[in-house]
Design a protein around this motif. Structure first.
Motif, PDB file in Angstrom:
ATOM      1  N   ALA A 300       0.769  -1.267  -0.070  1.00  0.00           N
ATOM      2  CA  ALA A 300      -0.162  -0.013   0.065  1.00  0.00           C
ATOM      3  C   ALA A 300       0.900   1.248  -0.053  1.00  0.00           C
ATOM      4  CB  ALA A 300      -0.855   0.031   1.155  1.00  0.00           C
ATOM      5  N   ILE A 301       1.830   1.135   0.519  1.00  0.00           N
ATOM      6  CA  ILE A 301       2.722   2.525   0.619  1.00  0.00           C
ATOM      7  C   ILE A 301       4.197   2.050   0.136  1.00  0.00           C
ATOM      8  CG2 ILE A 301       4.117   3.675   2.508  1.00  0.00           C
ATOM      9  CD1 ILE A 301       2.089   2.728   4.485  1.00  0.00           C
ATOM     10  N   THR A 302       4.284   2.951  -1.106  1.00  0.00           N
ATOM     11  CA  THR A 302       5.230   2.655  -2.094  1.00  0.00           C
ATOM     12  C   THR A 302       6.383   3.750  -2.221  1.00  0.00           C
ATOM     13  OG1 THR A 302       4.394   3.602  -3.982  1.00  0.00           O
ATOM     14  CG2 THR A 302       3.648   1.064  -3.292  1.00  0.00           C
ATOM     15  N   ALA A 303       7.391   3.830  -3.131  1.00  0.00           N
ATOM     16  CA  ALA A 303       8.195   5.041  -3.312  1.00  0.00           C
ATOM     17  C   ALA A 303       7.317   6.139  -3.844  1.00  0.00           C
ATOM     18  CB  ALA A 303       9.293   4.437  -4.279  1.00  0.00           C
ATOM     19  N   GLU A 325      11.928   0.664  -0.733  1.00  0.00           N
ATOM     20  CA  GLU A 325      11.879   1.770  -1.191  1.00  0.00           C
ATOM     21  C   GLU A 325      11.239   2.896  -0.262  1.00  0.00           C
ATOM     22  OE1 GLU A 325      10.979  -0.461  -3.033  1.00  0.00           O
ATOM     23  OE2 GLU A 325      12.610  -0.892  -4.834  1.00  0.00           O
ATOM     24  N   ALA A 326       9.822   2.590  -0.148  1.00  0.00           N
ATOM     25  CA  ALA A 326       9.102   3.514   0.749  1.00  0.00           C
ATOM     26  C   ALA A 326       9.763   3.498   2.323  1.00  0.00           C
ATOM     27  CB  ALA A 326       7.547   3.018   0.676  1.00  0.00           C
ATOM     28  N   ASP A 327      10.048   2.396   2.712  1.00  0.00           N
ATOM     29  CA  ASP A 327      10.716   2.239   4.070  1.00  0.00           C
ATOM     30  C   ASP A 327      11.873   3.139   4.140  1.00  0.00           C
ATOM     31  OD1 ASP A 327      10.016   0.949   6.553  1.00  0.00           O
ATOM     32  OD2 ASP A 327      11.878  -0.420   6.285  1.00  0.00           O
ATOM     33  N   ARG A 328      12.901   3.105   3.285  1.00  0.00           N
ATOM     34  CA  ARG A 328      13.899   4.149   3.507  1.00  0.00           C
ATOM     35  C   ARG A 328      13.462   5.546   3.335  1.00  0.00           C
ATOM     36  NH1 ARG A 328      16.341  -0.199   0.279  1.00  0.00           N
ATOM     37  NH2 ARG A 328      15.311   0.700  -1.461  1.00  0.00           N
ATOM     38  N   ILE A 329      12.364   6.043   2.564  1.00  0.00           N
ATOM     39  CA  ILE A 329      11.985   7.116   2.461  1.00  0.00           C
ATOM     40  C   ILE A 329      11.234   7.889   3.693  1.00  0.00           C
ATOM     41  CG2 ILE A 329      10.100   8.741   1.432  1.00  0.00           C
ATOM     42  CD1 ILE A 329      10.460   7.422  -1.201  1.00  0.00           C
ATOM     43  N   LEU A 330      10.460   6.709   4.489  1.00  0.00           N
ATOM     44  CA  LEU A 330       9.967   7.098   5.664  1.00  0.00           C
ATOM     45  C   LEU A 330      10.795   7.406   6.573  1.00  0.00           C
ATOM     46  CD1 LEU A 330       6.992   4.656   5.556  1.00  0.00           C
ATOM     47  CD2 LEU A 330       6.737   7.042   5.166  1.00  0.00           C
ATOM     48  N   GLU A 331      11.970   6.245   6.654  1.00  0.00           N
ATOM     49  CA  GLU A 331      13.010   6.496   7.773  1.00  0.00           C
ATOM     50  C   GLU A 331      13.637   7.733   7.474  1.00  0.00           C
ATOM     51  OE1 GLU A 331      16.710   3.784   9.565  1.00  0.00           O
ATOM     52  OE2 GLU A 331      15.606   3.197   7.702  1.00  0.00           O
ATOM     53  N   ASP A 332      13.925   8.113   6.239  1.00  0.00           N
ATOM     54  CA  ASP A 332      14.938   9.510   6.275  1.00  0.00           C
ATOM     55  C   ASP A 332      13.909  10.753   6.640  1.00  0.00           C
ATOM     56  OD1 ASP A 332      16.819   8.062   5.175  1.00  0.00           O
ATOM     57  OD2 ASP A 332      16.471   8.417   2.913  1.00  0.00           O
TER      58      ASP A 332
END
Length: 419
Positions: A300-303, A325-332
Protein backbone atom coordinates in the motif's frame (compact mmCIF):
# COMPACT_ATOMS: atom_id res chain seq x y z
CA UNK A 1 11.84 -19.80 -6.35
CA UNK A 2 9.52 -17.82 -8.60
CA UNK A 3 11.24 -15.03 -10.47
CA UNK A 4 8.28 -12.68 -10.08
CA UNK A 5 7.98 -11.28 -6.57
CA UNK A 6 5.72 -8.63 -5.20
CA UNK A 7 7.38 -5.62 -3.61
CA UNK A 8 6.60 -6.66 -0.04
CA UNK A 9 8.33 -9.99 -0.66
CA UNK A 10 11.39 -8.18 -1.97
CA UNK A 11 11.33 -5.96 1.13
CA UNK A 12 11.48 -9.00 3.36
CA UNK A 13 14.37 -10.50 1.40
CA UNK A 14 16.21 -7.18 1.52
CA UNK A 15 15.92 -6.76 5.29
CA UNK A 16 16.89 -10.39 5.93
CA UNK A 17 19.99 -10.03 3.77
CA UNK A 18 20.99 -6.93 5.72
CA UNK A 19 20.48 -8.69 9.06
CA UNK A 20 22.40 -11.76 7.89
CA UNK A 21 25.38 -9.53 7.09
CA UNK A 22 25.12 -7.67 10.40
CA UNK A 23 24.94 -10.93 12.36
CA UNK A 24 27.77 -12.47 10.28
CA UNK A 25 25.84 -15.66 9.58
CA UNK A 26 27.33 -18.33 7.32
CA UNK A 27 25.86 -19.50 4.01
CA UNK A 28 24.20 -22.68 5.29
CA UNK A 29 22.47 -20.82 8.13
CA UNK A 30 21.29 -18.17 5.70
CA UNK A 31 19.87 -20.79 3.32
CA UNK A 32 17.94 -22.44 6.16
CA UNK A 33 16.45 -19.06 7.07
CA UNK A 34 15.47 -18.21 3.52
CA UNK A 35 14.06 -21.51 2.27
CA UNK A 36 10.87 -23.22 3.49
CA UNK A 37 11.09 -26.65 5.09
CA UNK A 38 8.17 -27.96 3.01
CA UNK A 39 5.88 -26.68 0.26
CA UNK A 40 2.58 -28.31 -0.64
CA UNK A 41 0.61 -27.48 -3.78
CA UNK A 42 -2.75 -29.20 -4.03
CA UNK A 43 -5.62 -29.44 -6.51
CA UNK A 44 -9.08 -29.42 -4.97
CA UNK A 45 -12.07 -30.58 -7.07
CA UNK A 46 -15.32 -29.03 -5.84
CA UNK A 47 -18.88 -29.82 -6.88
CA UNK A 48 -20.49 -26.46 -7.59
CA UNK A 49 -24.14 -25.66 -6.99
CA UNK A 50 -24.93 -25.91 -10.72
CA UNK A 51 -23.64 -29.50 -10.81
CA UNK A 52 -20.32 -28.74 -12.50
CA UNK A 53 -16.93 -29.56 -10.98
CA UNK A 54 -14.36 -26.81 -10.61
CA UNK A 55 -10.75 -27.46 -9.63
CA UNK A 56 -9.12 -24.97 -7.24
CA UNK A 57 -5.42 -24.64 -6.43
CA UNK A 58 -4.29 -24.46 -2.83
CA UNK A 59 -1.01 -24.18 -0.94
CA UNK A 60 0.40 -24.90 2.50
CA UNK A 61 3.97 -23.72 3.00
CA UNK A 62 5.86 -24.60 6.17
CA UNK A 63 8.83 -22.32 6.64
CA UNK A 64 10.67 -23.14 9.88
CA UNK A 65 9.95 -25.12 13.05
CA UNK A 66 13.18 -24.56 15.00
CA UNK A 67 11.32 -22.91 17.89
CA UNK A 68 8.24 -25.13 17.86
CA UNK A 69 5.19 -26.23 15.83
CA UNK A 70 4.57 -24.10 12.79
CA UNK A 71 1.73 -21.58 12.87
CA UNK A 72 0.01 -19.48 10.25
CA UNK A 73 -3.24 -18.50 8.63
CA UNK A 74 -5.14 -19.68 5.57
CA UNK A 75 -6.09 -17.08 2.95
CA UNK A 76 -8.87 -17.32 0.37
CA UNK A 77 -8.07 -14.74 -2.29
CA UNK A 78 -8.46 -14.60 -6.09
CA UNK A 79 -4.95 -13.21 -6.57
CA UNK A 80 -3.18 -15.66 -4.27
CA UNK A 81 0.21 -16.88 -5.50
CA UNK A 82 2.76 -19.35 -4.20
CA UNK A 83 5.24 -16.50 -3.85
CA UNK A 84 2.92 -14.52 -1.59
CA UNK A 85 2.18 -17.58 0.55
CA UNK A 86 5.89 -18.40 0.75
CA UNK A 87 6.71 -14.89 1.87
CA UNK A 88 3.92 -14.84 4.45
CA UNK A 89 5.06 -18.20 5.86
CA UNK A 90 8.48 -16.69 6.54
CA UNK A 91 6.79 -13.63 8.06
CA UNK A 92 5.08 -15.94 10.53
CA UNK A 93 8.44 -17.38 11.59
CA UNK A 94 9.76 -13.90 12.36
CA UNK A 95 6.51 -12.78 13.96
CA UNK A 96 6.44 -15.71 16.37
CA UNK A 97 10.12 -15.24 17.16
CA UNK A 98 9.92 -11.52 17.86
CA UNK A 99 7.06 -12.24 20.32
CA UNK A 100 9.20 -15.05 21.79
CA UNK A 101 6.47 -17.65 21.19
CA UNK A 102 7.48 -21.35 21.07
CA UNK A 103 6.27 -21.58 17.47
CA UNK A 104 7.55 -21.49 13.92
CA UNK A 105 6.00 -20.14 10.74
CA UNK A 106 3.68 -21.45 8.03
CA UNK A 107 0.97 -20.13 5.72
CA UNK A 108 -1.75 -21.49 3.50
CA UNK A 109 -3.95 -20.21 0.72
CA UNK A 110 -6.48 -21.11 -1.93
CA UNK A 111 -6.87 -19.21 -5.18
CA UNK A 112 -10.57 -18.30 -5.08
CA UNK A 113 -12.96 -15.44 -4.52
CA UNK A 114 -14.96 -16.42 -1.42
CA UNK A 115 -17.45 -13.63 -2.11
CA UNK A 116 -18.52 -15.43 -5.30
CA UNK A 117 -19.02 -18.83 -3.66
CA UNK A 118 -22.21 -20.00 -1.97
CA UNK A 119 -21.98 -21.22 1.61
CA UNK A 120 -22.24 -24.83 0.42
CA UNK A 121 -19.48 -24.34 -2.18
CA UNK A 122 -17.29 -22.66 0.43
CA UNK A 123 -17.74 -25.55 2.84
CA UNK A 124 -17.00 -28.19 0.18
CA UNK A 125 -13.89 -26.27 -0.88
CA UNK A 126 -12.73 -25.97 2.73
CA UNK A 127 -13.23 -29.66 3.49
CA UNK A 128 -11.54 -30.59 0.21
CA UNK A 129 -8.51 -28.51 1.14
CA UNK A 130 -8.24 -30.23 4.52
CA UNK A 131 -8.48 -33.56 2.74
CA UNK A 132 -5.30 -32.69 0.84
CA UNK A 133 -3.20 -31.35 3.73
CA UNK A 134 -4.38 -33.14 6.90
CA UNK A 135 -1.49 -35.61 7.05
CA UNK A 136 1.00 -32.73 7.12
CA UNK A 137 -0.52 -30.71 9.95
CA UNK A 138 -1.34 -31.25 13.63
CA UNK A 139 -1.07 -29.68 17.09
CA UNK A 140 2.59 -30.69 17.32
CA UNK A 141 3.38 -30.00 13.66
CA UNK A 142 1.55 -27.10 12.00
CA UNK A 143 -1.54 -25.26 13.25
CA UNK A 144 -3.53 -23.16 10.74
CA UNK A 145 -5.71 -20.15 11.59
CA UNK A 146 -7.96 -17.61 9.81
CA UNK A 147 -6.56 -14.95 7.50
CA UNK A 148 -7.79 -12.86 4.57
CA UNK A 149 -11.07 -14.28 3.26
CA UNK A 150 -11.54 -16.86 6.03
CA UNK A 151 -13.25 -16.76 9.41
CA UNK A 152 -14.19 -18.75 12.51
CA UNK A 153 -16.86 -20.81 10.73
CA UNK A 154 -14.33 -21.95 8.12
CA UNK A 155 -11.97 -22.95 10.94
CA UNK A 156 -14.80 -25.00 12.43
CA UNK A 157 -15.26 -26.89 9.15
CA UNK A 158 -11.52 -27.51 8.93
CA UNK A 159 -11.39 -28.87 12.48
CA UNK A 160 -14.41 -31.12 11.87
CA UNK A 161 -12.99 -32.47 8.61
CA UNK A 162 -9.68 -33.23 10.32
CA UNK A 163 -11.58 -35.14 13.03
CA UNK A 164 -13.51 -37.09 10.37
CA UNK A 165 -10.37 -38.02 8.44
CA UNK A 166 -8.13 -38.81 11.41
CA UNK A 167 -10.75 -40.30 13.71
CA UNK A 168 -9.53 -38.01 16.50
CA UNK A 169 -11.16 -34.92 17.97
CA UNK A 170 -8.31 -32.43 18.35
CA UNK A 171 -9.50 -28.84 18.79
CA UNK A 172 -5.87 -27.70 18.87
CA UNK A 173 -5.44 -28.56 15.19
CA UNK A 174 -6.87 -25.12 14.30
CA UNK A 175 -7.06 -21.77 16.06
CA UNK A 176 -9.49 -18.92 15.52
CA UNK A 177 -12.38 -21.36 16.02
CA UNK A 178 -15.84 -20.49 17.34
CA UNK A 179 -15.82 -20.22 21.14
CA UNK A 180 -18.22 -23.17 21.60
CA UNK A 181 -15.78 -25.61 19.98
CA UNK A 182 -12.55 -24.51 21.63
CA UNK A 183 -11.91 -20.97 20.44
CA UNK A 184 -10.37 -18.34 22.70
CA UNK A 185 -12.11 -15.27 24.01
CA UNK A 186 -10.38 -12.10 22.81
CA UNK A 187 -9.19 -13.67 19.54
CA UNK A 188 -11.43 -11.65 17.20
CA UNK A 189 -9.98 -8.26 18.18
CA UNK A 190 -6.49 -9.53 19.12
CA UNK A 191 -4.59 -8.20 16.09
CA UNK A 192 -6.13 -4.75 16.44
CA UNK A 193 -5.55 -4.74 20.20
CA UNK A 194 -1.92 -5.76 19.82
CA UNK A 195 -1.34 -3.02 17.26
CA UNK A 196 -2.89 -0.37 19.47
CA UNK A 197 -0.68 -1.50 22.37
CA UNK A 198 2.45 -1.01 20.24
CA UNK A 199 1.19 2.44 19.23
CA UNK A 200 0.74 3.32 22.89
CA UNK A 201 4.29 2.21 23.76
CA UNK A 202 5.82 4.05 20.79
CA UNK A 203 3.92 7.23 21.66
CA UNK A 204 5.32 7.12 25.19
CA UNK A 205 8.84 6.88 23.80
CA UNK A 206 8.48 9.96 21.57
CA UNK A 207 6.33 11.78 24.15
CA UNK A 208 3.31 11.98 21.85
CA UNK A 209 0.14 12.83 23.78
CA UNK A 210 -2.45 10.36 22.57
CA UNK A 211 -5.50 11.98 24.12
CA UNK A 212 -7.08 13.74 21.16
CA UNK A 213 -4.36 12.57 18.77
CA UNK A 214 -5.60 12.04 15.21
CA UNK A 215 -5.69 8.56 13.67
CA UNK A 216 -6.23 7.36 10.09
CA UNK A 217 -6.97 3.70 9.32
CA UNK A 218 -6.46 2.25 5.85
CA UNK A 219 -8.30 -1.06 5.60
CA UNK A 220 -11.55 -1.19 7.58
CA UNK A 221 -11.93 -4.95 7.83
CA UNK A 222 -11.79 -6.87 11.09
CA UNK A 223 -8.30 -5.64 12.04
CA UNK A 224 -8.85 -2.05 10.96
CA UNK A 225 -12.25 -1.80 12.60
CA UNK A 226 -11.06 -3.04 15.98
CA UNK A 227 -7.88 -0.98 15.85
CA UNK A 228 -9.99 2.13 15.20
CA UNK A 229 -12.39 1.35 18.04
CA UNK A 230 -9.56 0.55 20.46
CA UNK A 231 -7.55 3.62 19.46
CA UNK A 232 -10.59 5.66 20.43
CA UNK A 233 -11.68 3.69 23.49
CA UNK A 234 -8.28 2.73 24.96
CA UNK A 235 -6.10 5.63 23.89
CA UNK A 236 -8.68 8.44 23.64
CA UNK A 237 -7.59 9.19 20.09
CA UNK A 238 -9.74 10.86 17.43
CA UNK A 239 -10.20 8.66 14.36
CA UNK A 240 -10.63 11.06 11.45
CA UNK A 241 -10.54 8.77 8.40
CA UNK A 242 -10.99 5.11 7.46
CA UNK A 243 -11.10 3.28 4.14
CA UNK A 244 -11.83 -0.08 2.54
CA UNK A 245 -11.36 -1.47 -0.97
CA UNK A 246 -14.26 0.62 -2.36
CA UNK A 247 -13.38 4.00 -0.88
CA UNK A 248 -12.79 6.01 2.26
CA UNK A 249 -14.48 8.58 4.49
CA UNK A 250 -13.08 11.58 6.35
CA UNK A 251 -14.25 13.94 9.07
CA UNK A 252 -11.63 16.22 10.68
CA UNK A 253 -13.73 16.44 13.85
CA UNK A 254 -13.70 12.66 14.24
CA UNK A 255 -15.80 9.87 12.80
CA UNK A 256 -18.77 8.34 14.53
CA UNK A 257 -17.35 4.82 14.23
CA UNK A 258 -20.61 3.09 15.15
CA UNK A 259 -22.36 4.89 12.28
CA UNK A 260 -19.56 3.95 9.88
CA UNK A 261 -19.70 0.30 10.97
CA UNK A 262 -23.49 0.22 10.59
CA UNK A 263 -23.26 1.85 7.16
CA UNK A 264 -20.69 -0.70 6.00
CA UNK A 265 -22.82 -3.58 7.27
CA UNK A 266 -25.74 -2.27 5.18
CA UNK A 267 -23.90 -1.25 2.00
CA UNK A 268 -20.69 -3.30 1.98
CA UNK A 269 -18.45 -0.24 2.20
CA UNK A 270 -17.65 2.73 4.42
CA UNK A 271 -18.08 4.98 1.39
CA UNK A 272 -20.98 7.37 1.81
CA UNK A 273 -21.27 6.99 5.58
CA UNK A 274 -23.31 9.79 7.21
CA UNK A 275 -21.59 13.02 8.28
CA UNK A 276 -18.44 12.30 6.29
CA UNK A 277 -16.79 13.34 3.06
CA UNK A 278 -15.59 10.68 0.64
CA UNK A 279 -11.89 10.12 -0.08
CA UNK A 280 -10.15 7.49 -2.19
CA UNK A 281 -8.94 4.20 -0.72
CA UNK A 282 -5.31 5.09 -1.46
CA UNK A 283 -5.64 8.84 -0.78
CA UNK A 284 -6.63 8.18 2.83
CA UNK A 285 -2.96 7.45 3.55
CA UNK A 286 -2.07 11.00 2.59
CA UNK A 287 -4.34 12.65 5.17
CA UNK A 288 -2.21 14.28 7.85
CA UNK A 289 -2.53 12.50 11.20
CA UNK A 290 -0.51 11.74 14.31
CA UNK A 291 -0.91 8.01 13.71
CA UNK A 292 -1.61 6.10 10.51
CA UNK A 293 -2.63 2.46 10.72
CA UNK A 294 -2.00 0.46 7.53
CA UNK A 295 -4.40 -2.50 7.81
CA UNK A 296 -5.13 -3.30 4.15
CA UNK A 297 -3.13 -5.64 1.89
CA UNK A 298 0.51 -5.67 0.76
CA UNK A 299 2.33 -2.85 -1.02
CA UNK A 300 0.00 0.00 0.00
CA UNK A 301 2.93 2.33 0.72
CA UNK A 302 5.43 2.68 -2.11
CA UNK A 303 8.13 5.04 -3.31
CA UNK A 304 5.39 6.86 -5.22
CA UNK A 305 3.33 7.90 -2.17
CA UNK A 306 5.76 7.62 0.77
CA UNK A 307 6.85 11.24 0.38
CA UNK A 308 3.25 12.43 0.80
CA UNK A 309 2.56 10.56 4.02
CA UNK A 310 2.34 12.99 6.94
CA UNK A 311 2.42 11.25 10.31
CA UNK A 312 4.55 10.64 13.39
CA UNK A 313 3.82 6.92 13.75
CA UNK A 314 2.97 4.44 11.00
CA UNK A 315 1.71 1.13 12.41
CA UNK A 316 1.71 -1.84 10.02
CA UNK A 317 -1.27 -3.97 10.96
CA UNK A 318 -1.29 -5.58 7.52
CA UNK A 319 1.47 -7.89 6.33
CA UNK A 320 3.99 -6.14 4.12
CA UNK A 321 2.19 -2.84 3.49
CA UNK A 322 5.45 -0.95 2.93
CA UNK A 323 7.96 -1.57 0.14
CA UNK A 324 11.72 -1.40 0.76
CA UNK A 325 12.02 1.87 -1.16
CA UNK A 326 9.16 3.43 0.78
CA UNK A 327 10.67 2.23 4.03
CA UNK A 328 13.88 4.14 3.35
CA UNK A 329 11.93 7.29 2.47
CA UNK A 330 9.89 7.11 5.68
CA UNK A 331 13.00 6.50 7.78
CA UNK A 332 14.79 9.46 6.19
CA UNK A 333 11.78 11.63 7.00
CA UNK A 334 11.88 10.63 10.67
CA UNK A 335 8.59 8.70 10.65
CA UNK A 336 8.52 5.85 13.18
CA UNK A 337 7.39 2.68 11.45
CA UNK A 338 6.09 -0.06 13.73
CA UNK A 339 6.85 -3.12 11.58
CA UNK A 340 4.29 -5.78 10.75
CA UNK A 341 6.13 -8.63 12.49
CA UNK A 342 5.73 -6.69 15.73
CA UNK A 343 2.64 -4.51 15.33
CA UNK A 344 0.25 -7.15 13.99
CA UNK A 345 1.47 -10.06 16.10
CA UNK A 346 -1.46 -9.84 18.53
CA UNK A 347 -3.45 -12.33 16.46
CA UNK A 348 -0.86 -15.09 16.48
CA UNK A 349 -0.18 -14.44 20.15
CA UNK A 350 -3.79 -15.09 21.12
CA UNK A 351 -3.81 -18.05 18.72
CA UNK A 352 -0.93 -19.39 20.79
CA UNK A 353 -3.02 -18.79 23.91
CA UNK A 354 -5.82 -20.78 22.23
CA UNK A 355 -3.40 -23.67 21.64
CA UNK A 356 -2.42 -23.61 25.32
CA UNK A 357 -6.07 -23.60 26.41
CA UNK A 358 -6.91 -26.47 24.03
CA UNK A 359 -4.08 -28.57 25.44
CA UNK A 360 -4.85 -27.94 29.10
CA UNK A 361 -8.67 -27.76 28.75
CA UNK A 362 -8.44 -24.71 31.03
CA UNK A 363 -10.20 -21.81 29.30
CA UNK A 364 -9.46 -18.22 30.32
CA UNK A 365 -11.66 -15.17 30.72
CA UNK A 366 -11.41 -12.38 28.15
CA UNK A 367 -9.76 -10.20 30.78
CA UNK A 368 -7.08 -12.84 31.37
CA UNK A 369 -6.44 -13.15 27.63
CA UNK A 370 -6.14 -9.38 27.21
CA UNK A 371 -3.80 -9.07 30.19
CA UNK A 372 -1.53 -11.82 28.87
CA UNK A 373 -1.58 -10.25 25.40
CA UNK A 374 -0.62 -6.86 26.80
CA UNK A 375 2.31 -8.38 28.68
CA UNK A 376 3.64 -10.15 25.57
CA UNK A 377 3.19 -7.13 23.28
CA UNK A 378 4.81 -4.68 25.70
CA UNK A 379 7.77 -7.01 26.32
CA UNK A 380 8.31 -7.53 22.60
CA UNK A 381 8.02 -3.83 21.81
CA UNK A 382 10.56 -2.88 24.45
CA UNK A 383 13.02 -5.55 23.27
CA UNK A 384 12.78 -4.25 19.70
CA UNK A 385 13.01 -0.62 20.81
CA UNK A 386 16.06 -1.38 22.96
CA UNK A 387 17.76 -3.14 20.03
CA UNK A 388 16.87 -0.25 17.72
CA UNK A 389 18.47 2.32 20.00
CA UNK A 390 21.52 0.20 20.90
CA UNK A 391 22.37 -0.50 17.25
CA UNK A 392 21.16 2.81 15.80
CA UNK A 393 18.82 1.05 13.36
CA UNK A 394 15.15 1.25 12.40
CA UNK A 395 12.45 -0.55 14.37
CA UNK A 396 11.94 -2.88 11.40
CA UNK A 397 15.54 -3.96 11.21
CA UNK A 398 15.68 -4.27 15.00
CA UNK A 399 12.63 -6.55 14.98
CA UNK A 400 14.26 -8.81 12.39
CA UNK A 401 17.55 -8.84 14.31
CA UNK A 402 15.69 -9.97 17.45
CA UNK A 403 13.70 -12.61 15.54
CA UNK A 404 16.57 -14.03 13.47
CA UNK A 405 18.87 -14.21 16.50
CA UNK A 406 16.29 -16.32 18.37
CA UNK A 407 15.60 -18.65 15.44
CA UNK A 408 19.31 -19.18 14.74
CA UNK A 409 19.94 -19.94 18.41
CA UNK A 410 17.18 -22.55 18.33
CA UNK A 411 18.61 -24.11 15.16
CA UNK A 412 22.05 -24.32 16.76
CA UNK A 413 20.71 -25.84 19.97
CA UNK A 414 18.86 -28.48 17.93
CA UNK A 415 22.05 -29.32 16.03
CA UNK A 416 20.80 -28.27 12.62
CA UNK A 417 23.98 -26.31 11.90
CA UNK A 418 26.40 -29.06 13.00
CA UNK A 419 25.38 -31.85 10.61
Amino acid sequence: MDTEKNHSTESQYTIIEECVRDLDLDKSTTELLQNPKRELKVSIPVRMDDGSVKVFTGYRIQHNNAMGPMKGGIRYHPEETVEIVRSLAAWMTWKCAVLNLPLGGAKGGIICDPKKLSRGELERLTRGYMGRIWKFIGPETDVPAPDVGTDASIMGWLMDEYARLSGEYKPGIITGKPIRIGGSLGRTEATGRGGVLTIREAAREIELELKGATVVVQGFGNVGMYSALLARNMLNCRVIAVSDSRGGVYNPDGLNLEEVIEHKAKTGSVKGAPNTQDVGSAEVLEIEADVIIAAALEDAITAENAGRIKTKILAELANGPTTAEADRILEDRGIIVLPDILANAGGVTVSYFEMVQNRTLDYWTEQQVNQKLEQKMVEAHHEVFKTSRARGISMRKAAYIVAITRVVEAMRLRGWLDL
